[in-house]
Design a protein around this motif. Sequence first.
Motif, mmCIF file in Angstrom:
data_model
loop_
_atom_site.group_PDB
_atom_site.id
_atom_site.type_symbol
_atom_site.label_atom_id
_atom_site.label_comp_id
_atom_site.label_asym_id
_atom_site.label_seq_id
_atom_site.Cartn_x
_atom_site.Cartn_y
_atom_site.Cartn_z
ATOM 1 N N ASP A 39 11.176 11.236 -5.493
ATOM 2 C CA ASP A 39 10.519 9.524 -5.471
ATOM 3 C C ASP A 39 10.581 9.342 -6.952
ATOM 4 N N THR B 115 -0.784 -0.601 -5.888
ATOM 5 C CA THR B 115 -1.646 0.268 -5.067
ATOM 6 C C THR B 115 -2.272 -0.679 -4.005
ATOM 7 N N ILE B 116 -1.948 -1.093 -2.825
ATOM 8 C CA ILE B 116 -2.754 -1.881 -2.245
ATOM 9 C C ILE B 116 -3.788 -1.641 -1.255
ATOM 10 N N ARG C 152 13.697 7.693 -7.805
ATOM 11 C CA ARG C 152 14.015 6.404 -6.970
ATOM 12 C C ARG C 152 13.141 5.345 -7.368
ATOM 13 N N ASP D 42 0.508 6.852 -4.407
ATOM 14 C CA ASP D 42 0.752 5.743 -3.484
ATOM 15 C C ASP D 42 1.477 5.878 -2.351
ATOM 16 N N GLY D 43 0.601 5.861 -1.322
ATOM 17 C CA GLY D 43 1.403 6.409 -0.148
ATOM 18 C C GLY D 43 2.148 5.505 0.944
ATOM 19 N N LEU D 44 1.915 4.244 0.854
ATOM 20 C CA LEU D 44 2.369 3.408 1.773
ATOM 21 C C LEU D 44 3.801 2.692 1.260
ATOM 22 N N GLN D 45 4.927 2.559 2.186
ATOM 23 C CA GLN D 45 6.014 2.281 1.866
ATOM 24 C C GLN D 45 5.997 0.808 1.115
ATOM 25 N N ASP D 46 5.183 -0.138 1.412
ATOM 26 C CA ASP D 46 5.278 -1.364 0.697
ATOM 27 C C ASP D 46 4.827 -1.207 -0.633
ATOM 28 N N GLU D 47 3.804 -0.381 -0.959
ATOM 29 C CA GLU D 47 3.186 -0.057 -2.137
ATOM 30 C C GLU D 47 4.399 0.227 -3.100
ATOM 31 N N ARG D 48 5.035 1.311 -2.687
ATOM 32 C CA ARG D 48 6.252 1.968 -3.448
ATOM 33 C C ARG D 48 7.242 0.992 -3.918
ATOM 34 N N GLN E 201 6.486 -2.347 -4.080
ATOM 35 C CA GLN E 201 6.012 -3.014 -4.980
ATOM 36 C C GLN E 201 5.549 -2.651 -6.365
ATOM 37 N N LEU F 237 3.123 8.709 -8.177
ATOM 38 C CA LEU F 237 3.460 8.706 -6.767
ATOM 39 C C LEU F 237 2.926 9.958 -5.960
#
Lengths: 300, 618
Positions: free
Chosen positions: B53, B82-83, B56, B71-77, B79, B68
């Motif tokens: 990760d 950390t949402i 990437r 930061d678990g959720l795809q959206d967060e990665r 952006q 990394l």
Amino acid sequence: MRDDRVLAALEDEAIEIIREGVAAASRPVMLYSIGKDSSVLLRLAQRAFWPAPLPMPLLHVDTTWKFREMIQFRDRTAAEDGIKLIVHTNQEGVQAGVTPFTHSSSRYTEVMKTEALRQALDAGGYDMIFIGARRDEEKSRAKERIFSFRNAAHQWEPRAQRPELWNLYNTRLGAGESLRVAPMSNWTEADIWRYIAAREIPIVSLYHAAERPVVEREGQLIMVDDDRMPLNPGEAPESRLVRFRTLGCYPLTAAVESTATTLDAIIAETLAADGSEREGRLIDHDDEASMEKKKRDGYF
Amino acid sequence: MGREVTSPTSNRLAPLRLVLCGSVDDGKSTLIGRMLYDSNQVFADQLGKVEADSRRWGTQGENIDLALLLDGLQDEREQGITIDVAYRSLETPRRRFIVADVPGHEQYTRNMATGASTAQVAIILVNARRGILPQTARHTRIAAMFGVRHVVLAVNKMDLVDWDQATFEALEEEYRELTDDVGVPEVVAMPVSGLTGDNLTRRSDNMPWYDGPTLLEHLETVQVTDPGDDAPFRMPVQYVNRPHSEFRGYCGRVASGTVKPGQRIRVVPGSSESPVKSVLVGRGEVERAGRGDSVTLTFSTEIDVTRGDVIADAEDAPAVSDQFRASILWMGEQPLVAGRLYLLKMHTREVTAKVTSIRHSVEVRTGERLAAKQLELNEIGVVNLATSRPVPFAPFEENGKLGGFILVDRGNNRTVAAGTISYALMRAANVTWQQFDISREVRAQLKRQDARCLWFTGLSASGKSTVANLLERRLYIEGRHTYLLDGDNVRHGLNADLGFTEIDRTENIRRVAEVARLMVDAGLIVIVSFISPFRADREMARGLFEPGEFLEVFIDASAEECARRDPKGLYAKALRGEIKNFTGISSPYERPEEPEIHLSTEELSPEDCVEELLRKLN
């Protein structure tokens, strides 16, 4: 056991969550995967309502590819007083010949697990679905709520999670919507083992090391559990001392070499391990963020 | 009780719950990732994924980006922020931690509040190079509002300011001044670096001038207090367990104090008392249970207890009120406007509630009071709150488990606010009731009757109006003084301004219930004939009356039968989609759970229904 303040706190919290979920439910159900987490969840729920019997049925989604020992264990458990078990298999998948050997692991999981689960949940009209998931299992789960909202299509919407404050769970649902409730969210794998030991919780013997017939494929040890498993040319099962850290469908669940035949040895091995338990789950490696994608589709 | 196993030393203490506040710029995820990594909590396969990760998504060039790990959720990665709040467990040889890792951006304040609500210690991260930001103070105030009493100010990225002592001390002073009025009992400041690990798990050679503990040492040894440590025995009832006539147990988690067999308890609201017969933890009886224990209690005397009651020490029971002063954090997309009805959940009790007035909003950075007509998303305000039924409570400062609440939008079921009770408002001080000499009893006596409200609920065409009309005629003949409030008729006048959205329907019911209450006060027998599909609305109406005065009458006919009768052609229209929100077709009807009178018009004639009603009335 209550002198272990960590286990006591986790047990109290889990029981509070289970009672809260059942009090708010119209039709509660417990997903029962036969694994160690399900075994702990079942015993926690029995404690929560003792001396009453478990106020909900267990639901097992049977892919027909579970280890034989798992099915025997499941049936022994279901025979206990006060336990009602529902078993569901996606018959369309069986008739279409979907197996872990003929289809990709992601396709197989989609049909025999995710679709099967949706069928069973729709058939039962369940609104409160208890699961043994833990936040330490994987990254997207670390961000999931204890009461995790699913829309009428069983989908998880990570951006629309309900804020979860204190122990005040919002259990309000519209028609067809449901909550996946994870009472053991804050437990770790080590907690599960310590609790199994402390409360003497029965588990499938596959978790203990024993001589078992395995073949090595791409560095993973796969147990040959029955004669449905096609062997590659030149491949022969050999007997090795192995155990399983996690249990699923036998062709998709890798064993680890181990000499841990007692709970204390398993706990010691868990704490010393340098691989996470999901390493043995072949479906999780398919692609980036694979668990999150599955959950958005309705996998638990 | 199970066999004894060797528990690790860390398990001699209950888990310590932390909230870690800061934004991506403060290096929050890197810091917690570093703590996980340095305390050997990262598995090799997870690390392998993070390495992939990092190439990437990472922000550390060729180096591994430990952020990394979290930061678990795809959206967060995608952006790089950390949402959502992530929960992590950390175990050291001395203590077990549950860490809530919360987002820093203002738009995610509700997630910050979520993480803070279960935490005992807040770690507030400051970027040494960027200094104290508006969010630093905001995080501190929110943490304090939601019950955190211990703060660690972690001045991070000390590596970027050459490990400079003066920079650290200036930041600490600025922070203490800014948050002086918040009232957090303990603030500890320390200089750290998430990137290098200095002062996280090991002492920093780069900052010999700092002689305090490392972050981990401090967390391992800090003694925490919670609101409610000294409070008397209280247990909100979650569940009544009645497997058979021989056993009746009350399940819940002890919110404060201790309970023992023989102890005299009171059930609140109400005044029923009983000695405790037994205290069960799991299958075993225990000599005493304390704060945080999930228990089942049985009583020596049979008394009436339901979910939402609070079992308390008989000598020192909690107060009950339906008017409160409270602080709330608004989390709804639509602003809070006073007067709208919400569902309120406090401990295990759910009631209808409304904000009667917004006193002022609070500028979250400075604590300044601002005049406000409404509260927007992420704003904090001080409000007056009224509930449809009395709620046992404690001020949040005295007992966090009895003074925190959430508000839920009844239309879309979203959680729209979280709040804390400051104190109860005396009804008399809030709304002055004029006292007159002629009471409702006297008025009803003159009419030689008992004033009642008969609340008819049921689907359109179930027979409500027919039965109501017939009943009123019979009562008239018997010389009773009555009035009939009919849904359709009221909509032509009093409620002509209301439509059929859920909010308008609720307001419709509220007005009619108030009118019915006034008429009952005037001594009349009032028949209300309204579809009133929502249970919460009917409960709200019931809450306006004295016990026994309000009779819920369920006029029961299936949707299929009503659609077949369809005297006004409404079902046909609704099925064609010409009427929106039509109860039974495109809008739900919540059947009464325990109506006083249940009449099936598929089985009984209207005349039989009236006979049954008259029997109940007399």
